[in-house]
Design an enzyme around this catalytic site. Structure first.
Site, mmCIF file in Angstrom:
data_model
loop_
_atom_site.group_PDB
_atom_site.id
_atom_site.type_symbol
_atom_site.label_atom_id
_atom_site.label_comp_id
_atom_site.label_asym_id
_atom_site.label_seq_id
_atom_site.Cartn_x
_atom_site.Cartn_y
_atom_site.Cartn_z
ATOM 1 N N GLU A 69 0.835 -1.208 0.000
ATOM 2 C CA GLU A 69 0.000 0.000 0.000
ATOM 3 C C GLU A 69 0.872 1.261 0.000
ATOM 4 O OE1 GLU A 69 -3.054 -0.139 -0.553
ATOM 5 O OE2 GLU A 69 -3.850 -2.000 0.254
ATOM 6 N N ASP A 216 -4.326 -9.664 -8.589
ATOM 7 C CA ASP A 216 -4.696 -8.685 -9.609
ATOM 8 C C ASP A 216 -3.553 -7.875 -10.226
ATOM 9 O OD1 ASP A 216 -4.421 -7.412 -7.143
ATOM 10 O OD2 ASP A 216 -6.399 -6.490 -7.123
ATOM 11 N N GLU A 310 -18.405 -6.276 -2.267
ATOM 12 C CA GLU A 310 -17.040 -6.794 -2.189
ATOM 13 C C GLU A 310 -16.924 -8.194 -2.758
ATOM 14 O OE1 GLU A 310 -14.777 -4.733 -2.189
ATOM 15 O OE2 GLU A 310 -13.665 -4.992 -0.337
ATOM 16 N N GLU A 328 -12.304 0.114 -9.414
ATOM 17 C CA GLU A 328 -11.926 -0.777 -10.522
ATOM 18 C C GLU A 328 -12.929 -0.783 -11.669
ATOM 19 O OE1 GLU A 328 -11.462 -1.421 -7.394
ATOM 20 O OE2 GLU A 328 -9.351 -1.996 -7.197
HETATM 21 C C1 DMJ Z 1 -6.322 0.337 -5.125
HETATM 22 O O1 DMJ Z 1 -5.603 0.791 -4.046
HETATM 23 C C2 DMJ Z 1 -5.447 -0.247 -6.185
HETATM 24 O O2 DMJ Z 1 -6.116 -0.206 -7.388
HETATM 25 C C3 DMJ Z 1 -5.003 -1.652 -5.892
HETATM 26 O O3 DMJ Z 1 -4.277 -2.247 -6.915
HETATM 27 C C4 DMJ Z 1 -6.131 -2.558 -5.492
HETATM 28 N N1 DMJ Z 1 -7.318 -1.886 -5.279
HETATM 29 C C5 DMJ Z 1 -7.356 -0.622 -4.618
HETATM 30 C C6 DMJ Z 1 -8.719 -0.004 -4.724
HETATM 31 O O4 DMJ Z 1 -9.743 -0.908 -4.719
#
Ligand code: DMJ
Length: 836
Positions: A69, A216, A310, A328
Site C-alpha cells: 500500500e 490482480d 465486495e 476498478e
Molecule cells: C487500489 O488501491 C489499487 O487499485 C489496488 O491495486 C487494489 N485496489 C485498490 C482499490 O480498490
C-alpha cells in the site's frame, strides 16, 4: 472520515485491523490525490497541496505499514505528483519554484522500503516499520512468512520510475528480482500463480488462483512494465499468464478462481470486486471481446445493488455486502470507452456518478457503503477514491482539450498515478534478464489483436460492442452459471467425483475412508480435503447464520442531512420487523432515565417520537416496554461502551428477555456508540432531528430535501399508540407467514476462505442475504438444472425434513482433520489481510 468530518489518524481511532496498515501518519489522502488535482485542471490547488506535503509530511514515523500500500499509494503518489510538477514547470506557468522536492521525498521513502527485501527469495516482507525497518524488537514486524502475489509483484512501475528519475538503480533491481522469483515459482503446467507465497521458501501457501484479490496487479504490472520499460521479457511473461487465465479462469462472462494444480477445478463459487479492473487490462492488451462481456456482467450486478459488493456469488447474490467505493469498475469503463468509443460506456459512467451522489455523498465527502443492501454507511473514504475513482470518472467524460497535458504520454499505475512514458529511454542501466527460452510457445491466434490501433479496431462498426453485450443482457437475472456446471462435468468422464461436504454422512464407512485419505500426503487428495474443509465450515457457519437477522438502517432525514447519513444499526429479535413493514419515521428524543430501565419521567417528550435509550442495566425488552408505554413509536438503543463502532465490531443483535415479547409492537434498533453520538451531536446542534428506521435506506432524492418537514407533533400523529396497536395484528400475521417463507427459502451460502475462521465473529451483514434475494435465488434455482444446484436443493430438503440432525454431530468426527488443516485456513485469511 466523512461522517464525523475528521481525518483518520492511526492510533487515535480504534484499530480496524489490517486495513489500517495503509495508514502511516504520512497524510495518505493528500499525497494519493496530488496528480488528480492536475488532471482536474486544479493547478493552483495542486501547487498548494505540494507545498503542504513538503511542509508537513513526515516519513520517519514509528508505524508499521504495508509495503504494497505504501508503494502504490504514497511512493506512487509522490512520483505522480513529481511527474506532473515537472510537466507544469516546463510549460513555464506553474510550479516554477519546484526543484524535485517530491522526488527527493520519494527517494527517501524508497530507501525506507528497501529493508523489506532482505529475504533469500528477494520477495519483500509484507510490512515494514517506517522508522525501524524490520529491525527487531523495535520494528514490531519482520516475523511474517507469507505475502500475497500482488503484494510482491506490484512494485516495478514505481521502483523503476524512481530508479530512472534518480539514477539510483537499486530500486528497479529489487523490484525485478521479486518479479523474477514469482515467475520462477509459477505452477509450470498451468502457468498460474497462487494467491499467497512463503517469502522464505517460495512455496505457494494458497494455491487458488484468480485475477482478483491477492493477484490482480501482479498481472497488471507485467503488462504495464513492458509498456513503460519496453522490456520484452515482461510481455512474454504476461502473455504466458494471460493464455492460462483465458484457458482456465475466464469462463465468460465470469472470472472464477481455480486451483493452480488442477486448473479445471473451480476454487470457489463467488467473485470479488477487485477483479473488476481486469476488463481494463484486457483493453490494454487488446482483447476487447471478453472485456466487454465481463464488464457487462459486472454492470448488471451494479444495477441490481447500486454498487459492486465486495464479493458476489456466481448466481449474483451478495456474498460480502460491503463496498468501500472501489474504483476498478470505473477504470474498466474508462478503458472500454477509449477502445470502443461506444456512448453506452458514458451512460454507465453516468449511472456510477448518480449512484455515488445519491447513496454515498455525505456532508464531508463520500462515505463507503457498509452494506449495499441496506445502503448504510461506514465512516471511511479511502484515499483511492480521490486517486482513482475521481480521476477515471473525470477522464471518462473529459475531451482532449479539457486536460492540460497529453494523457497518452503517461501510463497509469495500479493506483492511477501517472508516470511518463519517456522513462523507457532514461537511465536504462539495469541489465535485462534473457529468459526468453523459458517461455512456452503460444498459439498466436490469441494475440491477433494485441496492441491494436483503436482507429482500425472497430472500423465503421459502432455496433460492435453492442453486439457482444446483447446476448448478456439478462445474464444476472436469468443465468445458470456455467462455472458451477463445469466442476461437476469434469468428473462425469469416469473419474470418481470428490466427496463434497454437503453429501458427507458420518455413518457412511465409504465417506470415512475418503476422509482418512484426504489426510494423507498426495497433493490431489490434500486439495480435495482442503475443499471439503472449506465447505464443511461454510455449511456449519450457515447454521449460525440462520439465527442472525440482517442489519438495519437509521437514516437522518432532517436538515441539513436530508437522508445523506445512513447509520448501520443492529436489529432486535423482538418488536416491529422493519423488513416486513414500511419504515418508521419520527423525531428523536432522549428518554429519562436515559437507560430506559423504569417508567419514563418524560413521557410528553418521547410521545410519538423515536426514543433514544442507553444500553445497560436492564434487558433490551424492558427498555422497549418502558418507551412504548410512554408513547414512543420506536426506539434506538445506543451502546454504552464508549468508542464502539460498526467499523470495528460485528453487527450486534438485541435479544429478547427469554419470555414472550409479542407485546412489544414498536421497532427497536441498536447503534454502537460512535454512530449513536452522530445522532446525539445532531440533536445538540439542530435540536429537531428526524430519522427513518428501516431495513434499507430510503432513496435520497431532491424531493427528500423539499419534503414538507413534518413537525414533531404532526409526526406524533403518524403512528399514535392506537395505530401501533392496530398494526400489531398485522405484524403477527405477517410474521407467521414470513417465518414459514424464510424457512422454505433458506439457502446455504458459501463464505470466503478468509471468512471461515471468523465464522463466529463475522458480522451477519457480511453473511446473510435479504429475504428478497433468497426468494430470487429460489426462483432461479427452479429454472436451473445443473447438478450443483440440484444437490444443494436436496441437502436443504433433508435438513428441513429432519431438523434434529445438527451439523454439530456431523462435524464431530472430523475435528482432528480440522486441526490438520488449521494452518491452511489461517493462510486463507491472508486475502483479507493483504488486500481486501
Ligand atoms: C487500489 O488501491 C489499487 O487499485 C489496488 O491495486 C487494489 N485496489 C485498490 C482499490 O480498490
Amino acid at each position: 472520515m466523512p461522517l464525523t468530518c475528521r481525518g483518520r489518524v492511526r492510533g487515535q481511532e480504534p484499530s480496524r485491523g489490517d486495513v489500517d496498515d495503509a495508514l502511516g501518519k504520512f497524510s495518505l489522502t493528500l499525497i494519493d490525490s496530488l496528480d488528480t488535482l492536475v488532471v482536474l485542471n486544479k493547478t493552483k490547488e495542486f501547487e498548494d497541496a505540494v507545498r503542504k506535503v513538503l511542509r508537513d509530511v513526515n516519513l520517519d514515523n514509528d508505524v508499521v505499514v504495508s509495503v504494497f500500500e505504501t508503494n502504490i499509494r504514497v511512493l506512487g503518489g509522490l512520483l505522480g505528483g513529481h511527474s506532473l510538477a515537472i510537466m507544469l514547470k516546463e510549460k513555464g506557468e506553474h510550479m516554477q519554484w519546484y526543484n524535485d522536492e517530491l522526488l527527493q521525498m520519494a527517494k527517501q521513502l524508497g530507501y525506507k522500503l528497501l529493508p523489506a527485501f532482505n529475504t533469500t527469495s528477494g520477495l519483500p516482507y509484507p510490512r515494514i516499520n517506517l522508522k525501524f525497518g524490520i529491525r527487531k524488537p523495535e520494528a514490531r514486524t519482520g516475523t511474517e512468512t507469507d505475502t500475497c502475489t500482488a503484494c510482491a509483484g506490484t512494485l516495478i512501475l514505481e521502483f523503476a520510475a524512481l530508479s530512472r528519475f534518480t539514477g539510483a538503480t537499486i530500486f528497479e533491481e529489487y523490484a525485478r528480482k521479486a518479479l523474477d522469483f514469482l515467475w520462477e515459482k509459477r505452477q509450470r503446467s498451468s502457468n498460474l500463480v497462487g494467491v499467497t507465497i512463503n517469502i522464505h521458501t517460495g512455496d505457494w501457501v494458497r494455491k487458488d488462483s484468480g485475477v482478483g484479490a491477492g493477484i490482480d496487479s501482479y498481472y497488471e504490472y507485467l503488462l504495464k512494465a513492458y509498456v513503460l520499460l519496453g522490456d520484452d521479457s515482461f510481455l512474454e511473461r504476461f502473455n504466458t499468464h494471460y493464455d492460462a487465465i483465458m484457458r482456465y479462469i475466464s469462463q465468460p462472462p465470469l472470472l472464477l478462481d481455480v486451483h493452480i494444480h488442477k486448473p479445471m477445478l473451480n476454487a470457489r463459487t463467488w467473485m470479488d470486486a477487485l477483479l473488476a479492473f481486469f476488463p481494463g487490462l484486457q483493453v490494454l492488451k487488446g482483447d476487447i471481446r471478453p472485456a466487454i462481456e465481463t464488464h457487462e456482467m459486472l454492470y448488471q450486478v451494479i444495477k441490481k445493488h447500486n454498487f459492486l459488493p465486495e464479493a458476489f456469488t456466481t448466481d449474483f447474490r451478495v456474498h460480502w455486502a460491503q463496498h468501500p467505493l472501489r474504483p476498478e469498475f470505473a477504470e474498466s469503463t474508462y478503458f472500454l470507452y477509449k477502445a470502443t468509443g461506444d456512448p453506452y460506456y458514458l451512460e454507465v459512467g453516468k449511472t456510477l456518478i448518480e449512484n455515488l451522489n445519491k447513496y454515498a455523498r455525505v456532508p464531508c465527502g463520500f462515505a463507503a457503503m457498509k452494506d449495499v443492501r441496506t445502503g448504510s454507511h461506514e465512516d471511511r473514504m479511502d484515499s483511492f477514491f480521490l486517486a482513482e475513482m475521481f480521476k477515471y470518472l473525470y477522464l471518462l467524460f473529459a475531451d482532449k482539450e479539457d486536460i492540460i497535458f497529453d494523457i497518452e504520454d503517461y501510463i497509469f499505475t495500479t493506483e492511477a498515478h501517472l508516470l511518463p512514458l519517456w522513462l523507457s529511454t532514461t537511465n536504462q542501466s539495469i541489465s535485462k534478464k534473457n529468459t526468453t527460452s523459458e517461455y512456452t510457445e503460444l498459439d498466436d491466434s490469441n494475440f491477433d489483436w494485441t496492441c491494436p490501433n483503436t482507429q482500425i479496431l472497430f472500423p465503421n462498426d459502432p455496433l460492435y460492442a453492442q453486439s457482444i453485450r446483447e446476448p448478456l443482457k439478462n445474464v444476472v437475472d436469468k443465468s445458470c452459471p456455467r462455472g458451477i456446471i463445469r466442476v461437476e462435468e469434469s468428473f462425469r468422464s469416469g473419474a470418481k467425483p470428490p466427496l463434497r461436504a454437503r453429501d458427507f454422512m458420518a455413518t457412511n464407512p465409504e465417506h470415512l475412508e475418503i476422509l482418512k485419505k484426504m489426510g494423507a500426503a498426495s497433493s490431489i487428495d490434500a486439495e480435495d480435503g482442503l475443499r471439503f474443509m472449506q465447505e464443511m465450515i461454510e455449511l456449519s457457519s450457515q447454521q449460525q447464520k440462520e439465527q442472525q437477522l440482517p442489519p438495519r438502517a437509521v437514516q437522518i432525514v432532517s436538515h441539513p442531512f436530508f437522508g445523506r447519513v445512513v447509520l448501520t444499526a443492529g436489529p432486535a429479535q423482538f418488536g416491529l420487523d422493519l423488513s416486513k413493514h414500511k419504515e418508521t419515521r419520527g423525531f428523536v428524543a432522549s428518554s429519562k432515565p436515559y437507560n430506559g430501565c423504569s417508567e419514563l419521567t418524560n413521557p410528553e417528550a418521547v410521545m410519538g417520537k423515536i426514543a433514544l435509550i442507553q444500553r445497560g442495566q436492564c434487558m433490551f425488552a424492558e427498555k422497549a416496554r418502558n418507551i412504548q408505554n410512554a408513547g414512543a413509536i420506536g426506539g434506538i438503543v445506543i451502546d454504552d461502551n464508549e468508542g464502539s463502532s460498526s467499523d470495528t465490531a460485528p453487527l450486534f443483535q438485541m435479544a429478547g428477555d427469554g419470555k414472550d415479547t409479542d407485546d412489544i409492537k414498536i421497532p427497536m434498533l441498536f447503534l454502537f456508540s460512535k454512530e449513536g453520538s452522530i445522532i446525539l451531536d445532531a440533536i445538540r446542534e439542530y435540536e429537531e432531528v428526524e430519522v427513518l428506521l428501516s431495513d434499507k435506506a430510503k432513496d435520497r432524492d431532491p424531493e427528500m430535501e423539499n419534503e414538507e418537514q413534518p413537525s414533531s407533533e404532526n409526526d406524533s400523529q403518524n403512528q399514535s399508540a392506537e395505530q401501533i396497536s392496530s398494526s400489531s395484528q398485522e405484524v403477527d400475521l405477517v410474521d407467521q407467514e414470513s417465518s414459514e417463507e424464510n424457512s422454505l427459502n433458506s439457502h446455504p451460502e458459501s463464505l470466503s476462505p478468509a471468512d471461515m475462521d471468523n465464522a463466529a465473529s463475522i458480522s451477519p451483514s457480511e453473511q446473510t442475504s435479504n429475504p428478497t434475494e433468497n426468494h430470487e435465488t429460489t426462483n432461479l434455482n427452479g429454472e436451473c438444472t445443473d447438478l450443483d444446484n440440484q444437490l444443494q436443493e436436496q441437502s436443504e430438503t433433508e435438513e428441513d425434513s429432519n431438523p434434529n440432525v445438527s451439523w454439530g454431530k456431523k462435524v464431530q468426527p472430523i475435528d482432528s482433520i480440522l486441526a490438520d488443516w488449521n494452518e491452511d485456513i489461517e493462510a486463507f485469511e491472508m486475502m483479507e489481510k493483504d488486500e481486501l
